[in-house]
Design an enzyme around this catalytic site. Structure first.
Site, PDB file in Angstrom:
ATOM      1  N   HIS A  45       0.875  -1.179   0.000  1.00 16.81           N
ATOM      2  CA  HIS A  45       0.000   0.000   0.000  1.00 16.81           C
ATOM      3  C   HIS A  45       0.915   1.233   0.000  1.00 16.81           C
ATOM      4  O   HIS A  45       2.032   1.182   0.513  1.00 16.81           O
ATOM      5  CB  HIS A  45      -0.838  -0.038   1.283  1.00 16.81           C
ATOM      6  CG  HIS A  45      -1.879   1.028   1.406  1.00 16.81           C
ATOM      7  ND1 HIS A  45      -1.590   2.318   1.775  1.00 16.81           N
ATOM      8  CD2 HIS A  45      -3.230   0.980   1.239  1.00 16.81           C
ATOM      9  CE1 HIS A  45      -2.716   3.019   1.837  1.00 16.81           C
ATOM     10  NE2 HIS A  45      -3.722   2.237   1.504  1.00 16.81           N
ATOM     11  N   ASP A  64       3.223  -4.684   8.041  1.00 16.51           N
ATOM     12  CA  ASP A  64       1.995  -3.898   7.904  1.00 16.51           C
ATOM     13  C   ASP A  64       0.814  -4.859   8.061  1.00 16.51           C
ATOM     14  O   ASP A  64       0.536  -5.670   7.178  1.00 16.51           O
ATOM     15  CB  ASP A  64       1.999  -3.218   6.525  1.00 16.51           C
ATOM     16  CG  ASP A  64       0.701  -2.470   6.231  1.00 16.51           C
ATOM     17  OD1 ASP A  64      -0.268  -2.624   6.999  1.00 16.51           O
ATOM     18  OD2 ASP A  64       0.658  -1.742   5.226  1.00 16.51           O
ATOM     19  N   GLN A 108      -4.346  -5.125   6.814  1.00 21.40           N
ATOM     20  CA  GLN A 108      -5.353  -5.996   6.198  1.00 21.40           C
ATOM     21  C   GLN A 108      -5.360  -7.394   6.798  1.00 21.40           C
ATOM     22  O   GLN A 108      -6.124  -8.245   6.339  1.00 21.40           O
ATOM     23  CB  GLN A 108      -5.111  -6.094   4.684  1.00 21.40           C
ATOM     24  CG  GLN A 108      -5.341  -4.805   3.932  1.00 21.40           C
ATOM     25  CD  GLN A 108      -6.794  -4.333   3.956  1.00 21.40           C
ATOM     26  OE1 GLN A 108      -7.712  -5.110   4.215  1.00 21.40           O
ATOM     27  NE2 GLN A 108      -6.994  -3.058   3.703  1.00 21.40           N
ATOM     28  N   LYS A 168      -9.995  -0.753  10.612  1.00 22.09           N
ATOM     29  CA  LYS A 168     -10.026  -1.927   9.733  1.00 22.09           C
ATOM     30  C   LYS A 168     -10.389  -3.184  10.522  1.00 22.09           C
ATOM     31  O   LYS A 168     -10.474  -4.269   9.971  1.00 22.09           O
ATOM     32  CB  LYS A 168      -8.659  -2.142   9.074  1.00 22.09           C
ATOM     33  CG  LYS A 168      -8.121  -0.924   8.356  1.00 22.09           C
ATOM     34  CD  LYS A 168      -8.101  -1.090   6.874  1.00 22.09           C
ATOM     35  CE  LYS A 168      -7.281   0.015   6.231  1.00 22.09           C
ATOM     36  NZ  LYS A 168      -7.885   0.508   5.005  1.00 22.09           N
ATOM     37  N   CYS A 177      -4.833   2.691  -3.606  1.00 22.01           N
ATOM     38  CA  CYS A 177      -3.582   3.160  -2.995  1.00 22.01           C
ATOM     39  C   CYS A 177      -2.499   2.086  -3.086  1.00 22.01           C
ATOM     40  O   CYS A 177      -1.719   1.906  -2.132  1.00 22.01           O
ATOM     41  CB  CYS A 177      -3.781   3.578  -1.531  1.00 22.01           C
ATOM     42  SG  CYS A 177      -4.905   4.946  -1.341  1.00 22.01           S
TER      43      CYS A 177
HETATM   44  N1  PLP Z   1      -1.579  -0.643   4.655  1.00 16.62           N
HETATM   45  C1  PLP Z   1      -2.525  -1.382   4.051  1.00 16.62           C
HETATM   46  C2  PLP Z   1      -2.200  -2.765   3.589  1.00 16.62           C
HETATM   47  C3  PLP Z   1      -3.801  -0.858   3.881  1.00 16.62           C
HETATM   48  O1  PLP Z   1      -4.748  -1.586   3.293  1.00 16.62           O
HETATM   49  C4  PLP Z   1      -4.074   0.453   4.350  1.00 16.62           C
HETATM   50  C5  PLP Z   1      -5.403   1.054   4.132  1.00 16.62           C
HETATM   51  O2  PLP Z   1      -6.144   0.659   3.259  1.00 16.62           O
HETATM   52  C6  PLP Z   1      -3.060   1.167   4.971  1.00 16.62           C
HETATM   53  C7  PLP Z   1      -1.823   0.589   5.105  1.00 16.62           C
HETATM   54  C8  PLP Z   1      -3.299   2.538   5.508  1.00 16.62           C
HETATM   55  O3  PLP Z   1      -4.197   2.464   6.569  1.00 16.62           O
HETATM   56  P1  PLP Z   1      -4.783   3.788   7.255  1.00 16.62           P
HETATM   57  O4  PLP Z   1      -5.362   4.603   6.138  1.00 16.62           O
HETATM   58  O5  PLP Z   1      -5.802   3.296   8.204  1.00 16.62           O
HETATM   59  O6  PLP Z   1      -3.648   4.471   7.918  1.00 16.62           O
END
Ligand code: PLP
Length: 473
Positions: free
Chosen positions: A193, A270, A273, A296, A434
């Protein structure tokens, strides 16, 4: 007047409150009327009648069949806990299949936040009055719940942040940046992401370091030998997603961490998800850092957490300064508290942290193993149904996947698909999610992306497939 200024040393008994109790029991002990909700255990008997009356409407047209259960809990009862699932959009019952963007919140979470503001609201760690103690207690109980949820050794390893994005920036700025010299390298994967790309790019630019990107195979899965081949003595850090938000691929995270460690490289995982779809253990992964977002995983917006092993947290320097994180301040010099306080400058989102604790209670009571296995069969069902839709091409076919299906359709723009589904009350994401590098790896700029949670049911998948089979307006 006592000032509570160190999380680790905070003790309710110093504030005329009962001593350290277990999680929700703490609040129950001095707040008996709140006892049941303070430690929310999923109890179908308690949940059903009242919530059904309050929240279930004819909008829940795609309610679960009686055979659909998560562990022992009927999905219909779970759905009744989520008020928004009974919403109608454009006159149609809402089908929420945008869970990778954000999950919906059960009333247990919503009510916990209301209760916090009605009865406990105060700033934390300051002052000796009763509400400050209640608020601090609720905040620190939530921290412990997060630690337990992801298998961390201690709440002191948990830093509250606004979410995954802020967490990754914190790790980059506080820990990694100061270890980088010109010519050093950071390893990422093409699945990431943007939140797990841009913060590393920023510190690489500032220090003269470079990014190296691990590729994937045709299914979207990491190729481990190629991953291992990227490591050299110049590599100072690696960051990897546990589950891809664009394709749903579950990476071989533990193996990747082990490879990195065999080269002496620390790793951040990370978990944005993964936390809502499977049991997570930072100890099992041996991750040096792990980040996720509350929204999430059925919790509030504006809250998330960074897990860090004790040593790197000790070594890291806070990148934000201010109140709450200091031991002593003079104009010449400031000394910091220990982690996690030293990384939490200013007033945090206390109510959201407390709400996150309630969300963790909720999913824990249902059981993350149960959620994982229910969702696995729902995903298989969805893949089967969508594969049969004429002109639809699924993107990413890795054997290990969670929660997400990405697809394109012959002769239809993805944005058009999103609009067409929305007109039928079906919410999916359409765009680049993203995660532009991984979509471009497959020659695409965007896909349509339905994503699942444990409250979704086969009837909703049927409605999605049926709608996709009908001609566009
Ligand atoms: N990393 C992953 C794999 C994501 O799917 C997301 C959000 O969709 C993020 C990071 C960023 O999360 P946040 O917008 O809650 O900071």
């Amino acid at each position: 007047m006592t000032t509570v200024n160190n999380y680790a040393s905070y003790r309710p008994e110093d504030h005329g409150l009962p001593g350290i109790l277990e999680l929700g029991e703490k609040i129950a002990a001095y707040f008996p009327e709140f006892a049941p909700a303070a430690s929310v255990a999923y109890n179908p008997k308690v949940v059903s009648a009242e919530s059904s009356k309050t929240f279930r409407t004819d909008g829940d047209k795609y309610g679960a069949s009686s055979a659909e259960r998560v562990g022992g809990v009927p999905v219909s009862e779970i759905r009744a806990d989520f008020p928004i699932l009974s919403e109608r959009v454009g006159g149609k019952p809402l089908i929420w299949l945008d869970n990778a963007a954000t999950t919906q919140r059960p009333r247990q979470v919503i009510e916990r936040i209301v209760r916090y503001y009605e009865r406990e609201n105060s700033n934390t760690h300051r002052g000796a009055h009763t509400l400050a103690a209640r608020s601090t207690d609720a905040y620190e109980v939530a921290r412990r719940k997060v630690a337990d949820f992801i298998g961390a050794a201690s709440p002191d390893n948990i830093i509250f942040t606004r979410g995954t994005t802020e967490g990754l920036n914190l790790v980059a700025q506080s820990y990694v940046k100061r270890r980088l010299r010109p010519g050093d390298e950071i390893i990422l994967t093409i699945l990431e992401h943007h939140a797990n790309i841009v913060p590393w790019q920023m510190i690489a630019e500032e220090t003269g370091a470079a990014l190296k990107i691990a590729p994937v195979d045709e299914t979207g899965q990491i190729i481990l030998p190629e991953y291992a081949a990227l490591f050299t003595p110049r590599v100072k850090f690696a960051s990897i997603t546990q589950v891809s938000n664009a394709l749903g691929v579950i990476t071989p995270t533990a193996e990747m961490v082990a490879i990195a460690h065999s080269f002496g490289t620390p790793v951040c995982v990370d978990g944005a998800q993964s936390v809502s779809h499977m049991p997570v253990s930072v100890a099992g992964l041996d991750a040096d850092f792990f980040v996720f977002s509350g929204h999430k995983v059925f919790g509030p917006n504006g809250i998330g957490a960074v897990y860090g092993k004790s040593e790197p947290l000790e070594e890291a320097r806070p990148y934000q300064g201010g109140g709450n994180m200091i031991e002593d301040v003079t104009f010449e010099r400031t000394t910091y508290k220990k982690a996690p306080a030293k990384f939490e400058a200013g007033t945090g989102n206390i109510a959201a942290a407390v709400g996150l604790g309630a969300a963790i209670d909720y999913v824990t009571a249902i059981g993350m193993e149960n959620i994982e296995s229910y969702e696995r069969s729902l995903l298989e069902y969805a893949v089967r149904e969508l594969s049969a839709v004429p002109g639809l091409r699924l993107i990413g076919s890795a054997a290990q996947r969670a929660g997400v299906i990405s697809f394109v359709m012959e002769g239809r723009e993805t944005e058009e698909i999103g609009d067409f589904l929305n007109a039928a009350g079906i919410a999916v994401r359409a765009g680049h999610h993203c995660a532009q590098p991984i979509l471009r790896r497959f020659g695409l700029e965007s896909t349509a992306r339905p994503s699942l949670a444990f409250y979704n049911v086969k009837g909703e998948i049927d409605a999605l497939a049926e709608r996709l089979e009908s001609p566009p307006r």
